[in-house]
Write an enzyme that holds these catalytic residues in place. Structure first.
Site, mmCIF file in Angstrom:
data_model
loop_
_atom_site.group_PDB
_atom_site.id
_atom_site.type_symbol
_atom_site.label_atom_id
_atom_site.label_comp_id
_atom_site.label_asym_id
_atom_site.label_seq_id
_atom_site.Cartn_x
_atom_site.Cartn_y
_atom_site.Cartn_z
ATOM 1 N N GLU A 1 -39.396 89.848 75.890
ATOM 2 C CA GLU A 1 -39.985 88.921 76.857
ATOM 3 C C GLU A 1 -39.122 87.676 76.956
ATOM 4 O OE1 GLU A 1 -44.012 86.233 77.602
ATOM 5 O OE2 GLU A 1 -43.980 87.698 75.962
ATOM 6 N N TYR B 1 -51.588 92.944 78.025
ATOM 7 C CA TYR B 1 -51.312 91.877 77.069
ATOM 8 C C TYR B 1 -52.660 91.298 76.622
ATOM 9 C CZ TYR B 1 -48.567 87.866 75.263
ATOM 10 O OH TYR B 1 -47.967 86.919 74.473
ATOM 11 N N ASP C 1 -49.002 77.571 77.123
ATOM 12 C CA ASP C 1 -48.077 77.516 75.995
ATOM 13 C C ASP C 1 -48.391 76.343 75.086
ATOM 14 O OD1 ASP C 1 -46.549 79.761 76.700
ATOM 15 O OD2 ASP C 1 -45.474 78.586 78.196
#
Length: 256
Positions: free
Chosen positions: A39, A159, A50
């Site tokens: 990734e 995911y 994040d």
């Protein structure tokens, strides 16, 4: 298709594009030490999902002058032996021609974490037209009906976000990770990979008792930010691979 089969445990390490001058060497080290895919995060000034480590990595890359053009140019000199997946945010992913440029650079998949299911169709259509899989995310808070809808339209892999929060290193794998992966695996034949907080080889080994693999990001970027070399990141990747068991026939090579 990101993975050719679903019979082995998948290891997907992460790197922020442009974080260092030799960041592409990290990709080489990853695939030499057992990565099944890689990734690549496009640095972004306001990465909403994040945590501190990936934010710091993005800031460093941007300070170095990283741009999409430069990252794709770096990838032009990289011989990928495993699928490459780009993670970015919707305001970049919706730009005309974006997916086609990724495909030209050898990218196989795209992750857009801030594109909700109800609004993702234009991004998915552009990605698919360019030959990219659009990989969805699910979380412990995802409702069962929405989980079914996401799984039904999933591409590449699913995911599974292990925590209600941002990315980052943690001292233990969240208890929600296993049940979430189990629930999704009942809904799709695609691999289900656990990410967010997979910080040690022991975490990865525990995760793959429930899931088909893991994504490892902050733990690797923390080491890089602290001065680790690409070879050292490769060694760390190898430890995750060893803890999880063998992958898609990838031979772990020691650095020369």
């Amino acid at each position: 298709m990101i993975f050719a089969d679903n019979t082995t445990k998948k290891l997907v390490p992460y790197a922020t594009g442009g974080i260092t001058r030799d960041w592409a060497d990290c990709l080489r080290a990853y695939q030499d030490h057992g990565a099944d895919a890689i990734e690549i995060g496009l640095p972004f000034s306001d990465p909403m999902l994040d945590g501190p480590t990936i934010q710091e990595a993005s800031d460093r890359a941007l300070a170095r002058g990283a741009t999409l053009d430069r990252i794709l140019a770096d990838l032009a000199g990289f011989r990928a032996e495993v699928p490459l997946i780009v993670m970015t945010y919707a305001n970049l992913a919706i730009r005309p021609g974006f997916a086609a440029r990724l495909a030209e650079a050898g990218i196989s998949g795209l992750i857009v974490p801030d594109a909700p299911l109800d609004e993702v169709a234009p991004i998915r259509d552009a990605a698919n037209a360019a030959g990219l899989d659009l990989i969805p995310l699910v979380a412990p808070s995802t409702r069962p009906d929405r989980l079914r809808d996401i799984a039904a339209g999933a591409q590449g892999f699913v995911y599974a976000v292990s925590v209600l929060g941002t990315t980052g290193e943690r001292d233990r794998l969240d208890a929600a990770a296993g049940p979430l992966a189990t629930a999704v695996r009942a809904l799709t034949e695609l691999p289900v990979l656990i990410g967010f907080g997979v910080s040690t080889p022991e975490h990865a080994a525990a995760a793959v008792t429930h899931a088909d693999g893991v994504v490892v990001a902050s733990a690797l970027m923390r080491r890089l930010l602290d001065g680790a070399s690409p070879a050292e990141l490769g060694t760390m990747t190898g430890r995750f691979r060893e803890a999880m068991g063998s992958g898609n026939g990838v031979r772990v090579r020691e650095p020369v």
